[in-house]
Scaffold this active site. Structure first.
Site, PDB file in Angstrom:
ATOM      1  N   GLY A  72       0.781  -1.237   0.000  1.00  0.00           N
ATOM      2  CA  GLY A  72       0.000   0.000   0.000  1.00  0.00           C
ATOM      3  C   GLY A  72       0.807   1.278   0.000  1.00  0.00           C
ATOM      4  N   SER A  73       2.005   1.277  -0.585  1.00  0.00           N
ATOM      5  CA  SER A  73       2.763   2.536  -0.580  1.00  0.00           C
ATOM      6  C   SER A  73       2.155   3.549  -1.564  1.00  0.00           C
ATOM      7  CB  SER A  73       4.250   2.295  -0.880  1.00  0.00           C
ATOM      8  OG  SER A  73       4.448   1.967  -2.223  1.00  0.00           O
ATOM      9  N   ASN A  74       1.635   3.076  -2.686  1.00  0.00           N
ATOM     10  CA  ASN A  74       0.935   4.015  -3.584  1.00  0.00           C
ATOM     11  C   ASN A  74      -0.344   4.530  -2.933  1.00  0.00           C
ATOM     12  OD1 ASN A  74       2.210   4.438  -6.326  1.00  0.00           O
ATOM     13  ND2 ASN A  74       2.462   2.224  -6.045  1.00  0.00           N
ATOM     14  N   ARG A 108     -15.094 -15.150  -9.846  1.00  0.00           N
ATOM     15  CA  ARG A 108     -14.763 -13.716  -9.867  1.00  0.00           C
ATOM     16  C   ARG A 108     -16.015 -12.856  -9.786  1.00  0.00           C
ATOM     17  NH1 ARG A 108      -9.585 -13.513 -10.654  1.00  0.00           N
ATOM     18  NH2 ARG A 108      -8.648 -15.278 -11.704  1.00  0.00           N
ATOM     19  N   ARG A 112      -5.572  -8.953  -8.231  1.00  0.00           N
ATOM     20  CA  ARG A 112      -6.607  -9.906  -8.635  1.00  0.00           C
ATOM     21  C   ARG A 112      -7.172  -9.441  -9.970  1.00  0.00           C
ATOM     22  NH1 ARG A 112      -9.901 -14.074  -6.318  1.00  0.00           N
ATOM     23  NH2 ARG A 112     -11.922 -14.095  -7.335  1.00  0.00           N
ATOM     24  N   LEU A 170      -9.707  -8.710 -12.832  1.00  0.00           N
ATOM     25  CA  LEU A 170     -11.121  -8.308 -12.798  1.00  0.00           C
ATOM     26  C   LEU A 170     -11.799  -8.768 -14.082  1.00  0.00           C
ATOM     27  CD1 LEU A 170     -10.396  -4.752 -11.425  1.00  0.00           C
ATOM     28  CD2 LEU A 170     -11.546  -6.579 -10.163  1.00  0.00           C
ATOM     29  N   HIS A 188       1.292   0.816 -13.031  1.00  0.00           N
ATOM     30  CA  HIS A 188       2.142  -0.339 -13.338  1.00  0.00           C
ATOM     31  C   HIS A 188       3.582   0.151 -13.437  1.00  0.00           C
ATOM     32  CE1 HIS A 188       3.233  -4.278 -14.824  1.00  0.00           C
ATOM     33  NE2 HIS A 188       3.923  -3.688 -15.773  1.00  0.00           N
ATOM     34  N   ASP A 197      -2.801  -4.610 -17.570  1.00  0.00           N
ATOM     35  CA  ASP A 197      -1.758  -3.595 -17.740  1.00  0.00           C
ATOM     36  C   ASP A 197      -1.824  -2.930 -19.119  1.00  0.00           C
ATOM     37  OD1 ASP A 197      -0.846  -4.126 -15.158  1.00  0.00           O
ATOM     38  OD2 ASP A 197       0.520  -5.683 -15.846  1.00  0.00           O
ATOM     39  N   GLU A 207       6.521   6.481  -8.959  1.00  0.00           N
ATOM     40  CA  GLU A 207       5.107   6.076  -8.859  1.00  0.00           C
ATOM     41  C   GLU A 207       4.393   6.980  -7.867  1.00  0.00           C
ATOM     42  OE1 GLU A 207       4.135   1.862  -8.441  1.00  0.00           O
ATOM     43  OE2 GLU A 207       6.193   1.353  -8.967  1.00  0.00           O
TER      44      GLU A 207
HETATM   45  C1  GAR Z   1       3.605  -1.084  -7.297  1.00  0.00           C
HETATM   46  O1  GAR Z   1       4.938  -1.044  -7.725  1.00  0.00           O
HETATM   47  C2  GAR Z   1       2.656  -1.101  -8.478  1.00  0.00           C
HETATM   48  O2  GAR Z   1       3.118  -0.339  -9.545  1.00  0.00           O
HETATM   49  C3  GAR Z   1       2.628  -2.580  -8.815  1.00  0.00           C
HETATM   50  O3  GAR Z   1       2.570  -3.208  -7.572  1.00  0.00           O
HETATM   51  C4  GAR Z   1       3.281  -2.416  -6.615  1.00  0.00           C
HETATM   52  C5  GAR Z   1       2.395  -2.224  -5.415  1.00  0.00           C
HETATM   53  O4  GAR Z   1       3.097  -1.547  -4.403  1.00  0.00           O
HETATM   54  N1  GAR Z   1       1.499  -2.912  -9.644  1.00  0.00           N
HETATM   55  C6  GAR Z   1       1.536  -3.794 -10.629  1.00  0.00           C
HETATM   56  O5  GAR Z   1       2.539  -4.468 -10.892  1.00  0.00           O
HETATM   57  C7  GAR Z   1       0.249  -3.923 -11.445  1.00  0.00           C
HETATM   58  N2  GAR Z   1       0.433  -4.798 -12.540  1.00  0.00           N
HETATM   59  P1  GAR Z   1       2.326  -0.772  -3.262  1.00  0.00           P
HETATM   60  O6  GAR Z   1       1.346  -1.780  -2.645  1.00  0.00           O
HETATM   61  O7  GAR Z   1       3.411  -0.391  -2.295  1.00  0.00           O
HETATM   62  O8  GAR Z   1       1.640   0.396  -3.874  1.00  0.00           O
END
Ligand code: GAR
Length: 221
Positions: free
Chosen positions: A17-19, A71, A97, A99, A115, A151, A180
């Protein structure tokens, strides 16, 4: 003073969950056109849930495990929660997951994903390993509208980093993650303020290019 109505956003997570945290922080800044109404995880133990709670954002777990391959049933539960919270926009933040086409089409133009590659290159798993094996000199991250293909979808914003000769997937991931955290809030700001329009397969924005439009890598000094 007239306060503009903020768009109601749900962030869907599966892990760190950093984003999500970057979006929550941005949404707290004055004038941000969206509020993070709820964080929904499909994993009971996602570390991001605690971070959301620390920030006083409502959280919800809809454990996808008991749904198995059903799903549609999982998404029915998800849609109910989104309706209850009157959600207008969804941000996927490491939501791992797939969708269904039905759900994605229901949220067409209202669901964003990030991504960690410069799409359309290096979709799917291990994008940093893919980038290093391809020998690219510039990589980065992409925020895009979600379409049924994984993606893929109209690109809202990208951020680039130079790839270093000694990069490993982990060191590259670390630098890309920093970008990001910059572009996801900016992309949400753009979408929530109606500054992005979908035109066929492409997203058009009112924003202009970067102040420095060039990134050359490697730099010859
Ligand atoms: C992030 O780097 C995001 O870009 C990637 O998962 C990570 C989640 O990190 N997403 C994908 O690869 C989607 N195909 P986070 O939980 O710290 O945000």
């Amino acid at each position: 003073m007239v306060t503009a109505v903020k768009r109601r956003v749900a962030i869907l997570i599966s892990g760190r969950g950093s984003n999500m945290a970057a979006l929550i922080a941005a949404a707290k800044t004055p004038g941000f056109p969206a509020e993070i109404t709820v964080v929904i995880s499909n994993k009971t133990d996602a570390p991001g849930l605690a971070k959301a709670k620390e920030n006083n954002v409502a959280t919800l777990v809809i454990d996808s495990a008991p749904f198995g391959k059903d799903r549609a049933a999982f998404e029915a539960a998800l849609q109910t929660a989104l309706d209850q919270h009157e959600i207008e926009l969804i941000c996927l933040g490491g939501f791992m997951r797939l969708l269904t086409t039905e759900f994605v089409e229901r949220w067409a133009g209202k669901m964003l994903n990030i991504h960690p590659s410069l799409l359309p290159s290096f979709r799917g798993l291990d994008p940093h390993g893919q980038a290093l094996r391809a020998g690219v000199k510039i990589s980065g991250a992409t925020v895009h509208f979600v379409t049924p293909e994984m993606d893929a979808g109209p690109i809202i914003m990208q951020g680039a980093v130079a790839v270093r000769e000694d990069d490993t997937p982990d060191t590259l991931a670390e630098r890309v993650l920093r970008i990001e955290h910059r572009i996801y809030p900016d992309a949400l700001r753009l979408v929530a303020s109606n500054g992005a329009r979908i035109d066929g397969d492409v997203c058009r924005t009112d924003a202009t290019g970067s102040p420095d439009d060039t990134l050359v890598s490697p730099a010859i000094i």
